[in-house]
Every structure is written in structure tokens, then in C-alpha cells.
Design a protein around this motif. Structure first.
Motif, mmCIF file in Angstrom:
data_model
loop_
_atom_site.group_PDB
_atom_site.id
_atom_site.type_symbol
_atom_site.label_atom_id
_atom_site.label_comp_id
_atom_site.label_asym_id
_atom_site.label_seq_id
_atom_site.Cartn_x
_atom_site.Cartn_y
_atom_site.Cartn_z
ATOM 1 N N GLU A 67 -11.441 -39.101 -23.933
ATOM 2 C CA GLU A 67 -12.241 -39.403 -22.748
ATOM 3 C C GLU A 67 -13.730 -39.132 -22.932
ATOM 4 N N TYR A 68 -14.063 -38.391 -23.979
ATOM 5 C CA TYR A 68 -15.445 -37.926 -24.119
ATOM 6 C C TYR A 68 -16.009 -38.220 -25.496
ATOM 7 N N GLN A 69 -17.314 -38.447 -25.513
ATOM 8 C CA GLN A 69 -18.074 -38.487 -26.758
ATOM 9 C C GLN A 69 -18.973 -37.263 -26.721
ATOM 10 N N ILE A 70 -18.868 -36.417 -27.726
ATOM 11 C CA ILE A 70 -19.558 -35.133 -27.728
ATOM 12 C C ILE A 70 -20.667 -35.102 -28.770
ATOM 13 N N ASP A 71 -21.842 -34.665 -28.348
ATOM 14 C CA ASP A 71 -22.916 -34.283 -29.256
ATOM 15 C C ASP A 71 -23.083 -32.783 -29.076
ATOM 16 N N ALA A 72 -23.337 -32.075 -30.161
ATOM 17 C CA ALA A 72 -23.424 -30.619 -30.060
ATOM 18 C C ALA A 72 -24.510 -30.085 -30.983
ATOM 19 N N TYR A 73 -25.188 -29.054 -30.486
ATOM 20 C CA TYR A 73 -26.257 -28.407 -31.243
ATOM 21 C C TYR A 73 -26.129 -26.892 -31.129
ATOM 22 N N THR A 74 -26.322 -26.218 -32.255
ATOM 23 C CA THR A 74 -26.397 -24.756 -32.239
ATOM 24 C C THR A 74 -27.842 -24.292 -32.088
ATOM 25 N N ASP A 75 -28.780 -25.177 -32.314
ATOM 26 C CA ASP A 75 -30.200 -24.864 -32.205
ATOM 27 C C ASP A 75 -30.770 -25.544 -30.960
ATOM 28 N N PRO A 76 -31.177 -24.769 -29.957
ATOM 29 C CA PRO A 76 -31.691 -25.370 -28.731
ATOM 30 C C PRO A 76 -32.963 -26.192 -28.936
ATOM 31 N N VAL A 77 -33.755 -25.850 -29.934
ATOM 32 C CA VAL A 77 -34.968 -26.618 -30.228
ATOM 33 C C VAL A 77 -34.588 -28.030 -30.679
ATOM 34 N N ASP A 78 -33.601 -28.139 -31.553
ATOM 35 C CA ASP A 78 -33.115 -29.453 -31.990
ATOM 36 C C ASP A 78 -32.523 -30.230 -30.808
ATOM 37 N N ALA A 79 -31.736 -29.552 -29.993
ATOM 38 C CA ALA A 79 -31.109 -30.213 -28.842
ATOM 39 C C ALA A 79 -32.165 -30.791 -27.905
ATOM 40 N N LEU A 80 -33.204 -30.042 -27.654
ATOM 41 C CA LEU A 80 -34.276 -30.510 -26.774
ATOM 42 C C LEU A 80 -35.018 -31.689 -27.397
ATOM 43 N N TYR A 81 -35.236 -31.621 -28.688
ATOM 44 C CA TYR A 81 -35.939 -32.692 -29.390
ATOM 45 C C TYR A 81 -35.173 -34.016 -29.298
ATOM 46 N N TYR A 82 -33.849 -33.965 -29.452
ATOM 47 C CA TYR A 82 -33.038 -35.178 -29.461
ATOM 48 C C TYR A 82 -32.528 -35.594 -28.084
ATOM 49 N N PHE A 83 -32.743 -34.775 -27.081
ATOM 50 C CA PHE A 83 -32.294 -35.086 -25.724
ATOM 51 C C PHE A 83 -33.028 -36.313 -25.196
ATOM 52 N N LYS A 84 -32.271 -37.240 -24.611
ATOM 53 C CA LYS A 84 -32.850 -38.459 -24.048
ATOM 54 C C LYS A 84 -32.411 -38.609 -22.597
ATOM 55 N N LYS A 85 -33.354 -38.973 -21.764
ATOM 56 C CA LYS A 85 -33.085 -39.185 -20.340
ATOM 57 C C LYS A 85 -31.996 -40.243 -20.156
ATOM 58 N N GLY A 86 -31.017 -39.920 -19.305
ATOM 59 C CA GLY A 86 -29.963 -40.858 -18.960
ATOM 60 C C GLY A 86 -28.860 -41.023 -19.985
ATOM 61 N N LEU A 87 -28.932 -40.309 -21.091
ATOM 62 C CA LEU A 87 -27.944 -40.478 -22.156
ATOM 63 C C LEU A 87 -26.636 -39.729 -21.873
ATOM 64 N N TYR A 88 -26.740 -38.550 -21.258
ATOM 65 C CA TYR A 88 -25.560 -37.692 -21.091
ATOM 66 C C TYR A 88 -25.079 -37.647 -19.649
ATOM 67 N N ASP A 89 -23.769 -37.621 -19.515
ATOM 68 C CA ASP A 89 -23.159 -37.454 -18.202
ATOM 69 C C ASP A 89 -23.137 -35.985 -17.796
ATOM 70 N N LEU A 90 -23.104 -35.099 -18.811
ATOM 71 C CA LEU A 90 -23.025 -33.662 -18.549
ATOM 72 C C LEU A 90 -23.550 -32.895 -19.752
ATOM 73 N N VAL A 91 -24.224 -31.786 -19.479
ATOM 74 C CA VAL A 91 -24.671 -30.873 -20.530
ATOM 75 C C VAL A 91 -23.979 -29.533 -20.307
ATOM 76 N N LEU A 92 -23.347 -29.011 -21.353
ATOM 77 C CA LEU A 92 -22.786 -27.657 -21.337
ATOM 78 C C LEU A 92 -23.777 -26.784 -22.078
ATOM 79 N N LEU A 93 -24.329 -25.792 -21.396
ATOM 80 C CA LEU A 93 -25.455 -25.026 -21.916
ATOM 81 C C LEU A 93 -25.179 -23.529 -21.882
ATOM 82 N N ASP A 94 -25.211 -22.907 -23.053
ATOM 83 C CA ASP A 94 -25.046 -21.456 -23.150
ATOM 84 C C ASP A 94 -26.305 -20.776 -22.605
ATOM 85 N N LEU A 95 -26.114 -19.683 -21.868
ATOM 86 C CA LEU A 95 -27.264 -18.974 -21.301
ATOM 87 C C LEU A 95 -27.994 -18.088 -22.299
ATOM 88 N N LYS A 96 -27.268 -17.517 -23.249
ATOM 89 C CA LYS A 96 -27.895 -16.605 -24.213
ATOM 90 C C LYS A 96 -27.972 -17.258 -25.581
#
Length: 128
Positions: A28-57
Motif C-alpha cells: 500500500e505504501y512507497q517509502i523513502d527514508a533518511y537517517t540524516d535530517p539534513v539530507d531529508a530536508l534537502y530532498y523533500f519536495k512539496k506535495g510529494l508525500y502523503d505522510l511524514v514519520l519524524l523522530d523527535l530526537k
């Protein structure tokens, strides 16, 4: 059926791998995943994701700063916070309305993770 796109940002590679394998197994899902928040922010595109799962720490960019930056980039992005730190959420209640609805507490059973994701995606679709 179009797969829902989910972005996972967590500095724990094991958590990412577990979530990714389990969620993709359902088909049901296509998953993109990053361990580095800087990389995740760099590749993040408006309207691309239905949901973001985000670790607080996380190192480099904490989850709250990341949350704010993602919302700045795409205010319609649904973000679910992942945490084991309940105390940290108390200070966030003033900034994020209904935060409890958008939190996954570690440790979590995988079926509960999927149920939470399905619930958030259903709610998002009802209001779009």
C-alpha cells in the motif's frame, strides 16, 4: 491502486529498516527514508508525500526544528512524530494543536504503526 508515499526520518537505521520493510510488504505504501535530517530536508519536495514519520530526537536538526522546516516548505504536509520521550511533548502542546493525535510512541507494535498511519491518511483524505 495508487500507493501512498511516506517519508520516514529517524536517525536509527534499524527503526527505518523495520518500518520500511513492514510497510512496503503490505503493498500500500512507497517509502523513502533518511537517517540524516539534513539530507531529508534537502530532498523533500512539496506535495510529494502523503505522510511524514519524524523522530523527535535526532542529531544536527532536532525533530521540532525539522517539523517547522517541513511545514514551512509544505504547510499541507501531514507529519506524525515518533518519540519515546513523553515529557518532551508537554512543551509542544502549546505549539501544535491536537499533538497527541499525531504521535507514535516507541516502542510500537508494527500492526499499531500501520493502524495509526491508515487512520491519519484516511483523515487527510476526508479533508482534502
Amino acid at each position: 491502486m495508487t500507493k501512498k508515499r511516506i517519508l520516514i526520518i529517524d536517525d536509527d537505521k534499524d527503526v527505518i529498516n523495520l518500518f520500511k520493510i513492514y510497510l512496503e510488504k503490505s503493498g500500500e505504501y512507497q517509502i523513502d527514508a533518511y537517517t540524516d535530517p539534513v539530507d531529508a530536508l534537502y530532498y523533500f519536495k512539496k506535495g510529494l508525500y502523503d505522510l511524514v514519520l519524524l523522530d523527535l530526537k535526532m542529531p544536527q536538526i532536532d525533530g521540532i526544528s525539522m517539523y517547522q522546516q517541513l511545514k514551512k516548505e509544505d504547510s499541507n504536509t501531514s507529519i506524525c512524530l515518533i518519540t519515546a520521550d513523553i515529557a518532551n511533548l508537554e512543551q509542544l502542546k502549546t505549539k501544535i494543536p491536537n499533538i497527541e493525535k499525531y504521535v507514535i510512541y516507541k516502542p510500537i507494535l508494527l500492526r499499531n504503526l500501520k493502524n495509526k498511519i491508515d487512520s491519519l491518511l484516511l483523515e487527510k483524505n476526508m479533508f482534502c
